[in-house]
Design a protein around this motif. Structure first.
Motif, PDB file in Angstrom:
ATOM      1  N   ASP A  30       0.849  -1.188   0.000  1.00  0.00           N
ATOM      2  CA  ASP A  30       0.000   0.000   0.000  1.00  0.00           C
ATOM      3  C   ASP A  30       0.887   1.241   0.000  1.00  0.00           C
ATOM      4  O   ASP A  30       2.016   1.222   0.487  1.00  0.00           O
ATOM      5  N   VAL A  31       0.365   2.319  -0.541  1.00  0.00           N
ATOM      6  CA  VAL A  31       1.110   3.571  -0.660  1.00  0.00           C
ATOM      7  C   VAL A  31       0.943   4.397   0.617  1.00  0.00           C
ATOM      8  O   VAL A  31      -0.136   4.438   1.207  1.00  0.00           O
ATOM      9  N   VAL A  40       6.297   9.996  -0.982  1.00  0.00           N
ATOM     10  CA  VAL A  40       5.597   8.724  -1.130  1.00  0.00           C
ATOM     11  C   VAL A  40       6.531   7.570  -0.782  1.00  0.00           C
ATOM     12  O   VAL A  40       7.677   7.534  -1.226  1.00  0.00           O
ATOM     13  N   VAL A  42       6.228   3.050   0.441  1.00  0.00           N
ATOM     14  CA  VAL A  42       5.409   1.857   0.283  1.00  0.00           C
ATOM     15  C   VAL A  42       5.486   1.030   1.570  1.00  0.00           C
ATOM     16  O   VAL A  42       6.575   0.813   2.113  1.00  0.00           O
ATOM     17  N   ALA A  51       9.927   3.754  -2.804  1.00  0.00           N
ATOM     18  CA  ALA A  51       9.328   3.181  -4.004  1.00  0.00           C
ATOM     19  C   ALA A  51      10.434   2.841  -5.002  1.00  0.00           C
ATOM     20  O   ALA A  51      11.443   3.542  -5.076  1.00  0.00           O
ATOM     21  N   GLU A  55       7.643   1.934  -9.581  1.00  0.00           N
ATOM     22  CA  GLU A  55       6.526   2.359  -8.738  1.00  0.00           C
ATOM     23  C   GLU A  55       6.423   3.889  -8.694  1.00  0.00           C
ATOM     24  O   GLU A  55       5.325   4.445  -8.796  1.00  0.00           O
ATOM     25  N   PHE A  59       3.238   6.121  -9.563  1.00  0.00           N
ATOM     26  CA  PHE A  59       2.625   7.038  -8.599  1.00  0.00           C
ATOM     27  C   PHE A  59       2.499   8.442  -9.179  1.00  0.00           C
ATOM     28  O   PHE A  59       1.546   9.159  -8.889  1.00  0.00           O
ATOM     29  N   VAL A  65      -2.917   9.199  -5.917  1.00  0.00           N
ATOM     30  CA  VAL A  65      -1.660   9.424  -5.196  1.00  0.00           C
ATOM     31  C   VAL A  65      -1.274  10.896  -5.292  1.00  0.00           C
ATOM     32  O   VAL A  65      -0.893  11.516  -4.298  1.00  0.00           O
TER      33      VAL A  65
END
Length: 85
Positions: A30-31, A40, A42, A51, A55, A59, A65
């Protein structure tokens, strides 16, 4: 929730808010958008990770996001501006 640390700013992440569909408890992959730095990361089973390049590119293209990032950036700016008031 177990305390986790943001891999960008090392701030404690001890609470989450669900954005979108799913359960309220974060699952692996999940972010996360840090409330301290708006970066951001993970979720993993044991913490948070940066990430991957793939990814991160995904995003950047994900409107949910990006909305979460912009919302957190606004909160950080608002709180920063209000600190001296």
């Amino acid at each position: 929730m177990t305390k986790r640390r943001c891999p960008h700013c090392n701030s404690a992440v001890d609470a989450t808010t669900l954005v979108g569909e799913g359960t309220s408890a974060p699952d692996a992959d999940d972010v996360n958008v840090c409330l301290y730095c708006a970066k951001v990361s993970v979720f993993t089973a044991y913490g948070l990770r940066l990430a991957t390049d793939i990814e991160a590119a995904e995003f950047e293209e994900d409107p949910d996001v990006q909305l979460a990032v912009r919302t957190v950036e606004t909160l950080i700016l608002k709180n920063g501006l209000n600190d001296g008031l």
